[in-house]
Write a protein that holds these residues in place. Structure first.
Motif, PDB file in Angstrom:
ATOM      1  N   GLY A 194       0.808  -1.210   0.000  1.00  0.00           N
ATOM      2  CA  GLY A 194       0.000   0.000   0.000  1.00  0.00           C
ATOM      3  C   GLY A 194       0.842   1.261   0.000  1.00  0.00           C
ATOM      4  O   GLY A 194       2.068   1.209  -0.109  1.00  0.00           O
ATOM      5  N   THR A 195       0.173   2.381   0.152  1.00  0.00           N
ATOM      6  CA  THR A 195       0.815   3.695   0.160  1.00  0.00           C
ATOM      7  C   THR A 195       0.751   4.289   1.559  1.00  0.00           C
ATOM      8  O   THR A 195      -0.294   4.219   2.229  1.00  0.00           O
ATOM      9  N   TYR A 196       1.870   4.844   1.989  1.00  0.00           N
ATOM     10  CA  TYR A 196       1.996   5.384   3.340  1.00  0.00           C
ATOM     11  C   TYR A 196       2.678   6.751   3.305  1.00  0.00           C
ATOM     12  O   TYR A 196       3.383   7.084   2.349  1.00  0.00           O
ATOM     13  N   THR A 197       2.470   7.503   4.370  1.00  0.00           N
ATOM     14  CA  THR A 197       3.164   8.783   4.530  1.00  0.00           C
ATOM     15  C   THR A 197       3.878   8.795   5.866  1.00  0.00           C
ATOM     16  O   THR A 197       3.258   8.599   6.917  1.00  0.00           O
ATOM     17  N   PHE A 198       5.188   9.008   5.797  1.00  0.00           N
ATOM     18  CA  PHE A 198       5.991   9.119   7.012  1.00  0.00           C
ATOM     19  C   PHE A 198       6.329  10.582   7.219  1.00  0.00           C
ATOM     20  O   PHE A 198       6.802  11.261   6.303  1.00  0.00           O
ATOM     21  N   THR A 199       6.091  11.076   8.449  1.00  0.00           N
ATOM     22  CA  THR A 199       6.380  12.476   8.762  1.00  0.00           C
ATOM     23  C   THR A 199       7.291  12.546   9.974  1.00  0.00           C
ATOM     24  O   THR A 199       6.922  12.135  11.072  1.00  0.00           O
ATOM     25  N   MET A 200       8.490  13.067   9.741  1.00  0.00           N
ATOM     26  CA  MET A 200       9.441  13.314  10.833  1.00  0.00           C
ATOM     27  C   MET A 200       9.186  14.716  11.340  1.00  0.00           C
ATOM     28  O   MET A 200       9.084  15.660  10.548  1.00  0.00           O
ATOM     29  N   ARG A 201       9.116  14.880  12.664  1.00  0.00           N
ATOM     30  CA  ARG A 201       8.758  16.172  13.235  1.00  0.00           C
ATOM     31  C   ARG A 201       9.779  16.614  14.284  1.00  0.00           C
ATOM     32  O   ARG A 201      10.500  15.785  14.864  1.00  0.00           O
ATOM     33  N   ASP A 202       9.811  17.926  14.518  1.00  0.00           N
ATOM     34  CA  ASP A 202      10.693  18.488  15.548  1.00  0.00           C
ATOM     35  C   ASP A 202       9.909  19.527  16.346  1.00  0.00           C
ATOM     36  O   ASP A 202       9.364  20.478  15.777  1.00  0.00           O
ATOM     37  N   ALA A 203       9.848  19.326  17.652  1.00  0.00           N
ATOM     38  CA  ALA A 203       9.025  20.182  18.502  1.00  0.00           C
ATOM     39  C   ALA A 203       9.514  21.629  18.531  1.00  0.00           C
ATOM     40  O   ALA A 203       8.708  22.564  18.677  1.00  0.00           O
ATOM     41  N   TYR A 204      10.808  21.843  18.378  1.00  0.00           N
ATOM     42  CA  TYR A 204      11.351  23.205  18.425  1.00  0.00           C
ATOM     43  C   TYR A 204      11.269  23.890  17.068  1.00  0.00           C
ATOM     44  O   TYR A 204      11.258  25.114  16.980  1.00  0.00           O
ATOM     45  N   GLY A 205      11.205  23.086  16.005  1.00  0.00           N
ATOM     46  CA  GLY A 205      11.049  23.654  14.675  1.00  0.00           C
ATOM     47  C   GLY A 205      12.332  23.844  13.902  1.00  0.00           C
ATOM     48  O   GLY A 205      12.334  24.572  12.894  1.00  0.00           O
ATOM     49  N   ASP A 206      13.421  23.182  14.315  1.00  0.00           N
ATOM     50  CA  ASP A 206      14.676  23.344  13.573  1.00  0.00           C
ATOM     51  C   ASP A 206      15.241  22.012  13.087  1.00  0.00           C
ATOM     52  O   ASP A 206      16.395  21.943  12.646  1.00  0.00           O
ATOM     53  N   GLY A 207      14.480  20.941  13.143  1.00  0.00           N
ATOM     54  CA  GLY A 207      14.948  19.656  12.655  1.00  0.00           C
ATOM     55  C   GLY A 207      16.047  19.077  13.526  1.00  0.00           C
ATOM     56  O   GLY A 207      16.153  19.382  14.713  1.00  0.00           O
ATOM     57  N   ILE A 208      16.858  18.228  12.931  1.00  0.00           N
ATOM     58  CA  ILE A 208      17.966  17.571  13.626  1.00  0.00           C
ATOM     59  C   ILE A 208      19.271  18.119  13.065  1.00  0.00           C
ATOM     60  O   ILE A 208      19.554  17.969  11.872  1.00  0.00           O
ATOM     61  N   ALA A 209      20.066  18.743  13.914  1.00  0.00           N
ATOM     62  CA  ALA A 209      21.296  19.373  13.454  1.00  0.00           C
ATOM     63  C   ALA A 209      22.313  18.334  12.992  1.00  0.00           C
ATOM     64  O   ALA A 209      22.498  17.311  13.658  1.00  0.00           O
ATOM     65  N   PRO A 210      22.977  18.556  11.838  1.00  0.00           N
ATOM     66  CA  PRO A 210      24.042  17.659  11.392  1.00  0.00           C
ATOM     67  C   PRO A 210      25.159  17.592  12.425  1.00  0.00           C
ATOM     68  O   PRO A 210      25.370  18.572  13.154  1.00  0.00           O
ATOM     69  N   PRO A 211      25.885  16.476  12.550  1.00  0.00           N
ATOM     70  CA  PRO A 211      25.801  15.312  11.650  1.00  0.00           C
ATOM     71  C   PRO A 211      24.626  14.384  11.928  1.00  0.00           C
ATOM     72  O   PRO A 211      24.576  13.269  11.395  1.00  0.00           O
ATOM     73  N   GLY A 212      23.692  14.796  12.771  1.00  0.00           N
ATOM     74  CA  GLY A 212      22.516  13.982  13.021  1.00  0.00           C
ATOM     75  C   GLY A 212      21.543  14.031  11.858  1.00  0.00           C
ATOM     76  O   GLY A 212      21.723  14.775  10.891  1.00  0.00           O
ATOM     77  N   GLY A 213      20.499  13.235  11.933  1.00  0.00           N
ATOM     78  CA  GLY A 213      19.490  13.189  10.890  1.00  0.00           C
ATOM     79  C   GLY A 213      18.723  11.882  10.954  1.00  0.00           C
ATOM     80  O   GLY A 213      18.921  11.074  11.867  1.00  0.00           O
TER      81      GLY A 213
END
Length: 240
Positions: A194-213
């Motif tokens: 089937g078809t799915y949607t994955f959504t990665m979220r960040d509570a602070y609104g700046d994502g995951i700082a490199p080298p993270g991800g």
């Protein structure tokens, strides 16, 4: 006595290619029983069950059946008692040095990281026994396995995600704060076609700082990834 134990160690190393023959040469005065291997791997379908045959071997063949008691070492095992069925004993038939018993395994609280079941042969007078065997139980996805890997920055508690199907129903999710004090995390999804949607979220609104991800993979191919994505990063994909 020291000589006998030294021989046992040597015998354990040689036993694998002698065990189906007649009495091992030079062992007429040694009564020894052991599991087929120190470790055994068993896979079970998600929410399913399976069986696995386990063998024990002896140095000698005798003219009558021999029965050995099998114990579950619960303190050394991590498997839920409801996840396995182990017979109380195993019998080596007359004129044989091989006995077989069957272990039943069910997907009861196995979890993504698997679990272990440690078995031992109970000591009895006049018999030397080998070490316990560890059965490692893992889940098998009978559908499509999609894997999420996350490497966090200094604020892992800000990361959270959800996975929805084509109708918008939530298949899986975690709230913010789940990954507090963690550096990495991994999650497996067992998805029907089937078809799915994955959504990665960040509570602070700046994502995951490199080298993270994060990265989402299917059949060894990355189908979604990101780091400084802001508040959220959504990817729609279809399996298989």
């Amino acid at each position: 006595m020291k000589k006998i134990f030294s021989f046992i160690l040597l015998f354990a190393a040689l036993f694998s290619f002698n065990r189906c023959e007649n009495n091992i040469k030079g062992t007429n005065d040694l009564n020894y029983v052991t599991f087929e291997a120190p470790s055994i791997e068993v896979g079970v379908d998600l929410n399913g069950s399976t069986t696995s045959d386990v063998k024990v071997y002896t140095t000698q063949k005798t003219g009558s059946d021999r029965t050995f008691t099998i114990n579950v070492l619960t303190d050394a095992s991590t498997a839920d008692p409801g996840a396995y069925e182990v017979p109380a004993s195993v019998t080596v038939p007359a004129n044989s040095n091989v006995g077989t018993f069957t272990v039943g395994i069910s997907d009861v609280n196995i979890g993504e990281n698997g679990s272990t079941l440690v078995l031992d042969i109970q000591s009895q007078e006049g018999v030397f026994k080998g070490d316990p065997t560890t059965i490692t139980i893992t889940q098998i996805c009978p559908y499509n396995e999609v894997i999420l890997n996350m490497n966090f920055d200094s604020y892992p508690e800000e990361s959270y995600w959800d996975l929805t199907d084509a109708d918008g129903n939530v298949v899986a999710s975690v709230p913010a704060g789940t990954y507090a004090d963690m550096e990495q995390a991994r999650k497996k999804f067992c998805l029907t076609d089937g078809t799915y949607t994955f959504t990665m979220r960040d509570a602070y609104g700046d994502g995951i700082a490199p080298p993270g991800g994060y990265s989402l993979s299917f059949n060894g191919t990355v189908i979604a990834s990101g780091d400084e994505f802001g508040t959220e990063d959504a990817t729609t994909f279809t399996v298989p």
